[in-house]
Design a protein around this motif. Sequence first.
Motif, PDB file in Angstrom:
ATOM      1  N   PRO A  34       0.826  -1.017   0.232  1.00 36.18           N
ATOM      2  CA  PRO A  34      -0.004   0.141   0.052  1.00 36.18           C
ATOM      3  C   PRO A  34       0.967   1.218   0.044  1.00 36.18           C
ATOM      4  CG  PRO A  34       0.041  -1.073   2.084  1.00 36.18           C
ATOM      5  CD  PRO A  34       0.786  -1.867   1.298  1.00 36.18           C
ATOM      6  N   VAL A  35       0.127   2.362  -0.215  1.00 36.98           N
ATOM      7  CA  VAL A  35       0.936   3.708  -0.373  1.00 36.98           C
ATOM      8  C   VAL A  35       1.648   4.056   1.007  1.00 36.98           C
ATOM      9  CG1 VAL A  35       0.591   6.389  -0.712  1.00 36.98           C
ATOM     10  CG2 VAL A  35      -0.741   4.659  -2.224  1.00 36.98           C
ATOM     11  N   CYS A  36       1.018   3.300   2.117  1.00 32.10           N
ATOM     12  CA  CYS A  36       1.695   3.903   3.493  1.00 32.10           C
ATOM     13  C   CYS A  36       3.049   3.275   3.475  1.00 32.10           C
ATOM     14  CB  CYS A  36       0.744   3.106   4.527  1.00 32.10           C
ATOM     15  SG  CYS A  36      -0.558   3.774   4.842  1.00 32.10           S
TER      16      CYS A  36
ATOM     17  N   ILE B  95      -5.475   1.576   2.114  1.00 25.66           N
ATOM     18  CA  ILE B  95      -5.930   0.642   1.455  1.00 25.66           C
ATOM     19  C   ILE B  95      -5.564   0.800  -0.204  1.00 25.66           C
ATOM     20  CG2 ILE B  95      -7.946   0.374   2.770  1.00 25.66           C
ATOM     21  CD1 ILE B  95      -9.480   2.101   0.649  1.00 25.66           C
ATOM     22  N   THR B  96      -4.641   1.694  -0.736  1.00 24.19           N
ATOM     23  CA  THR B  96      -4.371   1.743  -2.039  1.00 24.19           C
ATOM     24  C   THR B  96      -3.272   1.365  -2.307  1.00 24.19           C
ATOM     25  OG1 THR B  96      -5.730   4.039  -1.750  1.00 24.19           O
ATOM     26  CG2 THR B  96      -4.083   3.972  -3.743  1.00 24.19           C
ATOM     27  N   ARG B  97      -3.224   0.635  -3.531  1.00 22.19           N
ATOM     28  CA  ARG B  97      -1.985   0.233  -4.229  1.00 22.19           C
ATOM     29  C   ARG B  97      -1.038   1.195  -4.352  1.00 22.19           C
ATOM     30  NH1 ARG B  97      -1.353  -4.562  -7.369  1.00 22.19           N
ATOM     31  NH2 ARG B  97      -3.462  -4.880  -7.545  1.00 22.19           N
ATOM     32  N   GLY B  98       0.280   0.880  -3.663  1.00 21.26           N
ATOM     33  CA  GLY B  98       1.500   1.895  -3.871  1.00 21.26           C
ATOM     34  C   GLY B  98       2.163   1.878  -5.164  1.00 21.26           C
TER      35      GLY B  98
ATOM     36  N   ASN C 188       5.379   6.165  -5.104  1.00 20.06           N
ATOM     37  CA  ASN C 188       6.414   6.495  -4.135  1.00 20.06           C
ATOM     38  C   ASN C 188       5.695   7.781  -3.248  1.00 20.06           C
ATOM     39  OD1 ASN C 188       8.911   7.145  -3.012  1.00 20.06           O
ATOM     40  ND2 ASN C 188       9.362   8.715  -4.373  1.00 20.06           N
ATOM     41  N   ALA C 189       4.484   7.458  -3.231  1.00 19.01           N
ATOM     42  CA  ALA C 189       3.442   8.334  -2.096  1.00 19.01           C
ATOM     43  C   ALA C 189       3.621   9.907  -2.503  1.00 19.01           C
ATOM     44  CB  ALA C 189       3.873   8.130  -0.726  1.00 19.01           C
ATOM     45  N   ILE C 190       3.618   9.962  -3.875  1.00 22.84           N
ATOM     46  CA  ILE C 190       3.926  11.523  -4.171  1.00 22.84           C
ATOM     47  C   ILE C 190       2.966  12.479  -3.537  1.00 22.84           C
ATOM     48  CG2 ILE C 190       2.517  11.078  -6.334  1.00 22.84           C
ATOM     49  CD1 ILE C 190       4.344  12.853  -7.957  1.00 22.84           C
ATOM     50  N   CYS C 191       1.788  12.337  -3.343  1.00 18.50           N
ATOM     51  CA  CYS C 191       0.781  13.013  -2.790  1.00 18.50           C
ATOM     52  C   CYS C 191       1.058  13.436  -1.159  1.00 18.50           C
ATOM     53  CB  CYS C 191      -0.658  12.758  -2.889  1.00 18.50           C
ATOM     54  SG  CYS C 191      -1.063  12.401  -4.668  1.00 18.50           S
ATOM     55  N   THR C 192       1.426  12.313  -0.470  1.00 20.90           N
ATOM     56  CA  THR C 192       1.698  12.430   0.874  1.00 20.90           C
ATOM     57  C   THR C 192       2.894  13.197   1.255  1.00 20.90           C
ATOM     58  OG1 THR C 192       2.113  10.266   1.227  1.00 20.90           O
ATOM     59  CG2 THR C 192      -0.082  10.859   1.574  1.00 20.90           C
TER      60      THR C 192
ATOM     61  N   GLU D 273      -3.167  14.300   1.206  1.00 25.40           N
ATOM     62  CA  GLU D 273      -3.662  13.063   1.479  1.00 25.40           C
ATOM     63  C   GLU D 273      -4.086  12.286   0.194  1.00 25.40           C
ATOM     64  OE1 GLU D 273      -5.543  15.979   2.224  1.00 25.40           O
ATOM     65  OE2 GLU D 273      -7.787  15.498   2.353  1.00 25.40           O
ATOM     66  N   CYS D 274      -3.829  10.998   0.045  1.00 25.32           N
ATOM     67  CA  CYS D 274      -3.912  10.199  -0.943  1.00 25.32           C
ATOM     68  C   CYS D 274      -5.285   9.869  -1.173  1.00 25.32           C
ATOM     69  CB  CYS D 274      -3.271   8.737  -0.385  1.00 25.32           C
ATOM     70  SG  CYS D 274      -3.590   7.469  -1.857  1.00 25.32           S
ATOM     71  N   TRP D 275      -5.729   9.944  -2.474  1.00 27.40           N
ATOM     72  CA  TRP D 275      -7.232   9.904  -2.700  1.00 27.40           C
ATOM     73  C   TRP D 275      -7.457   8.561  -3.272  1.00 27.40           C
ATOM     74  CZ3 TRP D 275     -11.708  13.567  -3.502  1.00 27.40           C
ATOM     75  CH2 TRP D 275     -11.544  14.550  -2.833  1.00 27.40           C
ATOM     76  N   GLY D 276      -6.552   7.796  -3.506  1.00 26.85           N
ATOM     77  CA  GLY D 276      -6.719   6.202  -3.862  1.00 26.85           C
ATOM     78  C   GLY D 276      -6.804   6.146  -5.407  1.00 26.85           C
ATOM     79  N   CYS D 277      -5.816   6.931  -6.069  1.00 25.06           N
ATOM     80  CA  CYS D 277      -5.961   7.103  -7.545  1.00 25.06           C
ATOM     81  C   CYS D 277      -5.375   5.680  -8.329  1.00 25.06           C
ATOM     82  CB  CYS D 277      -5.352   8.243  -8.258  1.00 25.06           C
ATOM     83  SG  CYS D 277      -3.459   8.022  -8.423  1.00 25.06           S
ATOM     84  N   ARG D 278      -4.550   4.909  -7.653  1.00 29.61           N
ATOM     85  CA  ARG D 278      -4.052   3.753  -8.172  1.00 29.61           C
ATOM     86  C   ARG D 278      -5.074   2.740  -7.824  1.00 29.61           C
ATOM     87  NH1 ARG D 278       1.071   3.760 -10.027  1.00 29.61           N
ATOM     88  NH2 ARG D 278       1.589   1.849  -8.929  1.00 29.61           N
ATOM     89  N   GLY D 279      -6.075   2.671  -7.209  1.00 29.21           N
ATOM     90  CA  GLY D 279      -7.077   1.673  -6.936  1.00 29.21           C
ATOM     91  C   GLY D 279      -6.870   0.929  -5.683  1.00 29.21           C
TER      92      GLY D 279
END
Length: 349
Positions: A162-164, A186-189, A192-196, A201-207
């Motif tokens: 995950p992005v975390c 819950i988002t697939r990383g 490189n956590a570009i938003c955080t 915050e991560c909006w979950g664009c990678r599903g």
Amino acid sequence: MTKPTVGFYDLTGCNGCLLSFVFNEDEILHIAKHVDIKTFRFIKEKKDDKQYDVVFVEGLVASNEDIESIKSIREKTKILVALGACACTGCIPAYRNFIEPSKYVYLTYDKIKEINDVQPTPISMHVQVDYSIPGCPADKKQILEFIKELVLGKKPHDYDRPVCFECKLNENRCLLDDNKMCLGPITRGGCNAICTNGKFECWGCRGPMPDANLPLISKLLEQKGFSKDAIKQRLRTFAALQMEKLPVMKPIVIKKKAVKKVKKPKKKLAKAKKKVAKKVLKPKKKIATKMAKKVVKKKIVKKKAAIKKTAKKMIKKTAKKTVTKKKTKNNSNKKQKSLFGKLFKRLGK
Ligand code: SF4
Ligand code: SF4
Ligand code: SF4
């Protein structure tokens, strides 16, 4: 050695994912030495689309034309890659599946109605997809990596954390601790956590991750003070159709020709209005009759009271008259008695 043949296509999308590949400007010429890019409308004017080894498809299926295109692309290629969130999960356009047509249909231009649109869906709902490169837009480095692995004969791999994970590697302060609605857990990383990294915050664009625990993230965010509606909207933004595992996320089922369906309920509405009107009016009549009865009763009571009053007055008057008559009689008797007394007295003399 023959180079693998590659094609880049787009369905309904914004071309951001195709541009993402173009932004690898330093490496594109190097890539061109190892793969034969047959179709890419940003680079080549003519399509050379007989057969491919690999085709990257950007965008989602949102019209009958898209359905035909994706089916024909599938027949031409050995490997089909869904490029970007639209192709992988439906992205923002798929949000339409969760909105009543009456809420957006007025926004469409008359010309657009000729397009013969269908409910927006990711390409995997129409044809078999071999690989996915998620993200809005798809990460330019990930596209490059994918092509390199392909050329080397390796099996391209999905990022399975995950992005975390990347966020913590980058030593970012967790935005959940600042009460921000981050979907990193819950988002697939792979981004490189570009938003955080930039404190967004991560909006979950990678599903969502395949094992994403949606009820748990919803509960966690609720505890942070977010409303159920706000959480639902955030979860739906980029991967609405994948999130439908959660019972509250079920899409609205819209049958063919949604635009016409919106007009039809008018008749039903009119009928329903009549029914409601009947139901509403009937009690009104009842109320009116009840009211009238009450008024009549009141009037009768008033009249009775008035009659009683007048009767009492009459009785009093008659009583007075009789008393005065009696008095006058008595007086006249007394007078007569006194006269006779005087006469008798005189006669007696
Ligand atoms: S995934 Fe994002 S960038 Fe790519 S086509 Fe869709 S909206 Fe555009
Ligand atoms: S900020 Fe978001 S992505 Fe980073 S650790 Fe916290 S929840 Fe995960
Ligand atoms: S951090 Fe989240 S929203 Fe941002 S690019 Fe990565 S997956 Fe997409």
